[in-house]
Design a protein around this motif. Sequence first.
Motif, PDB file in Angstrom:
ATOM      1  N   MET A 165       0.748  -1.144  -0.135  1.00  0.00           N
ATOM      2  CA  MET A 165       0.015   0.099   0.165  1.00  0.00           C
ATOM      3  C   MET A 165       0.882   1.184   0.066  1.00  0.00           C
ATOM      4  SD  MET A 165      -3.316  -0.762   0.037  1.00  0.00           S
ATOM      5  CE  MET A 165      -4.121   0.698   0.724  1.00  0.00           C
ATOM      6  N   ARG A 166       2.137   1.172   0.886  1.00  0.00           N
ATOM      7  CA  ARG A 166       2.911   2.187   0.759  1.00  0.00           C
ATOM      8  C   ARG A 166       3.807   2.451  -0.900  1.00  0.00           C
ATOM      9  NH1 ARG A 166       3.930   0.467   6.140  1.00  0.00           N
ATOM     10  NH2 ARG A 166       5.970  -0.528   5.285  1.00  0.00           N
ATOM     11  N   ALA A 167       4.044   1.314  -0.996  1.00  0.00           N
ATOM     12  CA  ALA A 167       5.018   1.149  -2.337  1.00  0.00           C
ATOM     13  C   ALA A 167       4.293   1.829  -3.751  1.00  0.00           C
ATOM     14  CB  ALA A 167       5.370  -0.365  -2.577  1.00  0.00           C
ATOM     15  N   ALA A 168       2.865   1.428  -3.736  1.00  0.00           N
ATOM     16  CA  ALA A 168       2.319   2.139  -4.917  1.00  0.00           C
ATOM     17  C   ALA A 168       2.182   3.303  -5.122  1.00  0.00           C
ATOM     18  CB  ALA A 168       0.766   1.396  -4.978  1.00  0.00           C
ATOM     19  N   PRO A 169       1.715   4.346  -4.284  1.00  0.00           N
ATOM     20  CA  PRO A 169       1.871   5.653  -4.394  1.00  0.00           C
ATOM     21  C   PRO A 169       3.253   6.383  -4.539  1.00  0.00           C
ATOM     22  CG  PRO A 169       1.081   5.290  -2.052  1.00  0.00           C
ATOM     23  CD  PRO A 169       1.143   4.034  -2.956  1.00  0.00           C
ATOM     24  N   ARG A 170       4.026   5.693  -3.907  1.00  0.00           N
ATOM     25  CA  ARG A 170       5.573   6.097  -4.053  1.00  0.00           C
ATOM     26  C   ARG A 170       5.996   6.104  -5.518  1.00  0.00           C
ATOM     27  NH1 ARG A 170      10.348   3.588  -4.727  1.00  0.00           N
ATOM     28  NH2 ARG A 170      12.271   4.807  -4.166  1.00  0.00           N
ATOM     29  N   LEU A 171       5.473   4.950  -6.170  1.00  0.00           N
ATOM     30  CA  LEU A 171       5.969   4.807  -7.381  1.00  0.00           C
ATOM     31  C   LEU A 171       5.108   5.517  -8.524  1.00  0.00           C
ATOM     32  CD1 LEU A 171       6.494   0.822  -7.408  1.00  0.00           C
ATOM     33  CD2 LEU A 171       8.337   2.632  -7.842  1.00  0.00           C
ATOM     34  N   GLY A 172       4.203   6.266  -8.033  1.00  0.00           N
ATOM     35  CA  GLY A 172       3.311   7.233  -8.850  1.00  0.00           C
ATOM     36  C   GLY A 172       2.029   6.672  -9.242  1.00  0.00           C
ATOM     37  N   PHE A 173       1.631   5.724  -8.566  1.00  0.00           N
ATOM     38  CA  PHE A 173       0.281   5.154  -8.753  1.00  0.00           C
ATOM     39  C   PHE A 173      -0.823   5.812  -8.102  1.00  0.00           C
ATOM     40  CE2 PHE A 173       2.697   1.553  -9.762  1.00  0.00           C
ATOM     41  CZ  PHE A 173       1.909   1.154 -11.058  1.00  0.00           C
ATOM     42  N   THR A 174      -1.968   6.078  -8.459  1.00  0.00           N
ATOM     43  CA  THR A 174      -3.078   6.686  -7.750  1.00  0.00           C
ATOM     44  C   THR A 174      -4.065   5.708  -7.252  1.00  0.00           C
ATOM     45  OG1 THR A 174      -3.095   8.764  -9.462  1.00  0.00           O
ATOM     46  CG2 THR A 174      -5.321   8.259  -8.184  1.00  0.00           C
ATOM     47  N   PHE A 175      -4.299   5.938  -6.043  1.00  0.00           N
ATOM     48  CA  PHE A 175      -5.258   4.840  -5.169  1.00  0.00           C
ATOM     49  C   PHE A 175      -6.689   5.210  -5.791  1.00  0.00           C
ATOM     50  CE2 PHE A 175      -8.132   4.446  -1.525  1.00  0.00           C
ATOM     51  CZ  PHE A 175      -8.077   3.054  -1.282  1.00  0.00           C
ATOM     52  N   GLU A 176      -7.202   4.143  -6.138  1.00  0.00           N
ATOM     53  CA  GLU A 176      -8.874   4.191  -6.551  1.00  0.00           C
ATOM     54  C   GLU A 176      -9.839   3.661  -5.627  1.00  0.00           C
ATOM     55  OE1 GLU A 176      -7.903   4.132 -11.227  1.00  0.00           O
ATOM     56  OE2 GLU A 176      -8.549   2.231 -10.481  1.00  0.00           O
ATOM     57  N   GLY A 177      -9.289   3.052  -4.722  1.00  0.00           N
ATOM     58  CA  GLY A 177     -10.537   2.568  -3.845  1.00  0.00           C
ATOM     59  C   GLY A 177     -10.331   1.180  -3.364  1.00  0.00           C
ATOM     60  N   ILE A 178     -11.110   0.550  -2.614  1.00  0.00           N
ATOM     61  CA  ILE A 178     -10.985  -0.829  -2.006  1.00  0.00           C
ATOM     62  C   ILE A 178     -12.303  -1.781  -2.235  1.00  0.00           C
ATOM     63  CG2 ILE A 178     -10.851  -2.277   0.209  1.00  0.00           C
ATOM     64  CD1 ILE A 178      -9.209  -0.181   1.228  1.00  0.00           C
TER      65      ILE A 178
END
Length: 388
Positions: A165-178
Amino acid sequence: MNMQYDQYGQALGVTVDNWQGATPPQRVTLQGRSCRVEPFSRQQHGAGLRAALELDVDGRDWAYLMPRPQTDADWHNWFGMMEDSRDPLFFAIVDQTSGQAIGSCSYLRIDPVMGVIEIGWLRFSPLLQRSVAATEAMYLLMRQAFDWGYRRYEWKCNALNAPSMRAAPRLGFTFEGIFRQARVNWGRNRDTAWFSLLDSEWPANRAALEAWLDAANFDAAGKQQRSLDECRRALAAQTQQDGVRLATLADLPQLTPLFDGYRRFYGRHDDAATSQDFIRQRLLQGDATILVYEQAGELQGFTQLYPLFSSVATAPVWLLNDLFVAAPARRDGVGRKLLLAAGELARQHGVARLELATAHDNLAAQILYESLGWQRDVAFRRYQLALN
């Protein structure tokens, strides 16, 4: 790309010009500075990968992917599946210096027709975790996917998997939901978190990743000079153009407190979670147009436009339901710029008129509206019927 509307003023979607699909993934080798990514081969990579993964003595790194292989047969069967599979399409992450496989990954849920591809099945050994090679491998795979023409690059993980969960936004991904109760894994519920990176976002993200990976960003001991987030912010500051633009999901972290401030202005309690979910749904569903004003990378204000239809005018109209400017920017003409941009956008889409309502005592807003030609309605009375 332009939003298309039907004769009722309903948003139908943004045009995708000359779309002919993406290239199906190939078994290619991707060469980096600290690592390379190679099509997985049981004979070539199996022994080294097993040795690297078995450095995780207590097995905690297996918690969210699959049960840890226990026997030679388990390892043999897993590596055989990886070698034979084409979706997922597995790769080994190989240390550039030693030549040992120190991790594995795959492309999966591959849909060239729609231009969607996912990165997953990440197995990072202790030799790879929190290393330059870990970030570089993800960069190489992103770059290749977008070079093949994919429009959407996905990252999904167990919502309880804090490192992922931390790695994804660090790499530039946008959180879309669960996606709640998305799966049952080994008799346990799994809620799945969804992240994405779009082709339109890739150029800026690529520049940030390449700036971080540059050898000049590391000292003689291999310590980074600037974090990836610092590289991203520095590049954004160099390229940022102040002014009004359409909002995207990437704006959600800054747009949420602005929208929550707007709701508080009209007497609602502070409720960031509700505000975030509401704005996220508007952006995902495309049933509203949101304009934001950005200055030096910070959102200063927004307005939201909802499509309606006038039976009398037999033409589309837009409801300008929200206009809000952060307190420090209220004397800088931000509200005026947002209103002017809303009017111009509406004219481009053949909208007959804009409508809005404001509180009787919001005198500053009324002065602004009337200075731009908005006229107070004296012919009709507005009524409301509360349903909840």
